[in-house]
Design an enzyme around this catalytic site. Structure first.
Site, PDB file in Angstrom:
ATOM      1  N   ASN A 155      53.043  36.347  31.604  1.00 27.77           N
ATOM      2  CA  ASN A 155      51.986  36.619  31.901  1.00 27.77           C
ATOM      3  C   ASN A 155      50.896  38.231  31.022  1.00 27.77           C
ATOM      4  OD1 ASN A 155      49.297  36.396  34.030  1.00 27.77           O
ATOM      5  ND2 ASN A 155      50.211  38.838  34.363  1.00 27.77           N
ATOM      6  N   GLU A 156      50.439  37.769  30.168  1.00 23.35           N
ATOM      7  CA  GLU A 156      49.470  38.603  29.464  1.00 23.35           C
ATOM      8  C   GLU A 156      50.074  40.111  28.818  1.00 23.35           C
ATOM      9  OE1 GLU A 156      47.152  40.049  32.275  1.00 23.35           O
ATOM     10  OE2 GLU A 156      46.154  38.053  32.937  1.00 23.35           O
ATOM     11  N   GLU A 342      44.369  31.927  35.920  1.00 21.56           N
ATOM     12  CA  GLU A 342      44.185  33.259  37.341  1.00 21.56           C
ATOM     13  C   GLU A 342      42.739  33.099  36.355  1.00 21.56           C
ATOM     14  OE1 GLU A 342      45.349  37.258  36.888  1.00 21.56           O
ATOM     15  OE2 GLU A 342      47.273  36.452  36.534  1.00 21.56           O
TER      16      GLU A 342
END
Ligand code: GBH
EC number: 3.2.1.21
Length: 433
Positions: A155-156, A342
């Site tokens: 994630n990111e 998201e």
């Protein structure tokens, strides 16, 4: 796919149970001055014990997918050794609980909670962490691959690398550009090496990464501000996406970094450029960039927004920015299927006398961003699913529990759950009422 997203450290709690060891977020949150309300994730939403209720609510909304992450420190307690069976059993029960309720599991392997023992050995700066990540990935995919078909490696990576190791307001709290860029590189390499491993263990897997991106605006029409925006883009967007799509690091940005540019081993760039099955995009808001000499690392500064609708995070509300970002990614890279992994907003929520939470701003944010996503699809972006951030109010990192992103309200004193009006609206939308 229509779902909600969460992450392990932000919701699970049970920080000392069933063999879970310390993560970098436990250590960071225990350091005075790091978290605005002085809190940590040791209890959080107590999802570790209350997940059946949470998944019942998700099913009630009509979701058909759920994005979550594994806490690595539940699985590996040290650098070497066997995976912790209690941790594997927990995620096995969790996944079964999703499937029983018609929620397709979308598992993220790394959403920032690195075991502290690995950080003590150098963390993501140390290439040994790549091997540790592969060992952990191997354990998770072997245990759950019969039931989990959708895998997100990281994630990111920008947050892991830059906020955690250069800006320093996320764990592990370092402020060293060379370290941050090495972390970014090693995280990308770990992604590249994990993809074939996941496929070997789960032949019918769909594998991708979730990146957080902002459309950019220059603070003015001046040549300086436009150039600053380009430089910022070189790090914020292209430093991550160009290598993932086989173009290597953007040369102009690398030159500016000079000696801080990462060490690249033979084969790394080929590994990073592995073809994935989908791309995950996290979107919150556009950034406004101004030239500012001396503002490290690129003489470019992100300006705070002061006008228009602003969320409790201080972030501007911009559905147009969402359409713009999604179409830009499609035009720049043609990544194949895209999922919004998201998207969401924080607002203050008031519980009404009847227990109702009429979070009209969050509901509007959601409605307008779904419409903006439809615009992007109409303009050719192949978007196949959407995950609202977040199912539950949760531990919002450096903001602690002060910021609420959930479609479900958590009363932290009692752990009572209440579906907000935004969540009720999402449910009626999914049921096509
Ligand atoms: C996501 O990151 C995370 O994946 C999720 O865990 C988190 O709860 C959610 O966002 C909400 O924050 O604050 O003005 O300095 C979002 C990516 C990158 C967006 C950093 C904000 C900092 C802007 N974020 N960025 S500012």
């Amino acid at each position: 796919m229509w779902g909600c997203a969460t992450s392990s450290y932000q919701i699970e709690g049970a920080g000392r149970e069933d063999g879970r060891v310390e993560s970098i977020w436990d250590r960071f949150a225990a350091t005075p001055g790091t978290i605005r309300d002085g809190s940590d994730g040791l209890v959080a939403c107590d999802h570790y014990h209350r997940w059946p209720e949470d998944f019942d609510i998700a099913r009630g909304m009509g979701l058909n997918a759920y994005r979550f992450s594994f806490a690595w420190p539940r699985i590996y307690t040290g650098i070497k050794g066997q995976p912790n069976q209690q941790g594997l059993d927990f995620y096995s029960r969790l996944v079964d609980g999703m499937l029983e309720r018609g929620l397709q599991p979308w598992a993220t392997l790394y959403h920032w909670d690195l075991p502290q023992a690995l950080q003590d050995a150098g963390g993501w700066e140390n290439r040994a962490t790549i091997d540790a990540f592969l060992e952990y990935t191997d354990a998770m995919t072997r245990t759950l691959g019969d039931r989990v078909k959708h895998w997100i490696t990281h994630n990111e990576p920008w947050c892991t690398a830059i906020i955690g190791n250069f800006e320093g307001w996320h764990a592990p709290g370092k402020t060293d550009l060379k370290a941050a860029l090495q972390v970014a590189h090693n995280v990308l390499v770990s992604h590249g090496k994990a993809v074939p491993l996941i496929r070997a263990n789960v032949p019918d897997a769909q594998v991708g990464m979730a990146v957080s991106l902002h459309p950019l605006r220059a603070a003015s029409d001046s040549v300086e501000d436009k150039a600053a925006m380009e430089r910022h883009d070189g790090l914020r967007y292209r430093w991550f996406l160009d290598p993932l799509f086989g173009r290597g690091y953007p040369e102009a940005t690398r030159e500016r970094f000079g000696a801080a540019a990462p060490d690249v081993a033979p084969g790394d760039m080929e590994a990073i450029a592995v073809k994935t099955d989908f791309m995950g995009v996290n979107y919150y808001f556009p950034e406004v960039i101004k030239h500012e000499a001396g503002h490290a690392p690129l003489d470019a500064k992100v300006l705070p927004t002061t006008s228009g609708e602003i969320t409790a995070m201080g972030w501007p509300v911009s559905p147009e920015g969402f359409t713009e970002l999604l179409t830009r990614i499609e035009n720049d890279y043609h990544p194949g299927p895209m999922y919004v992994t998201e998207n969401g907003s924080a607002f203050e929520d008031a519980v009404g006398p009847d227990g109702e939470i009429d979070d009209v701003q969050r509901r509007h944010y959601l409605m307008r961003h779904l419409a903006a996503m439809k615009d992007a699809i109409d303009q050719g972006a192949p978007i196949k699913g959407y995950f609202a951030w977040s199912l539950l109010d949760n531990f919002e990192w450096a903001e602690g529990y002060l910021r609420r992103f959930g479609l479900v309200h958590i009363d932290y004193a009692t752990q009572q759950r209440r579906l907000k009006n935004s969540g009720k609206w999402y449910g009626s939308f999914l049921r096509q009422e």
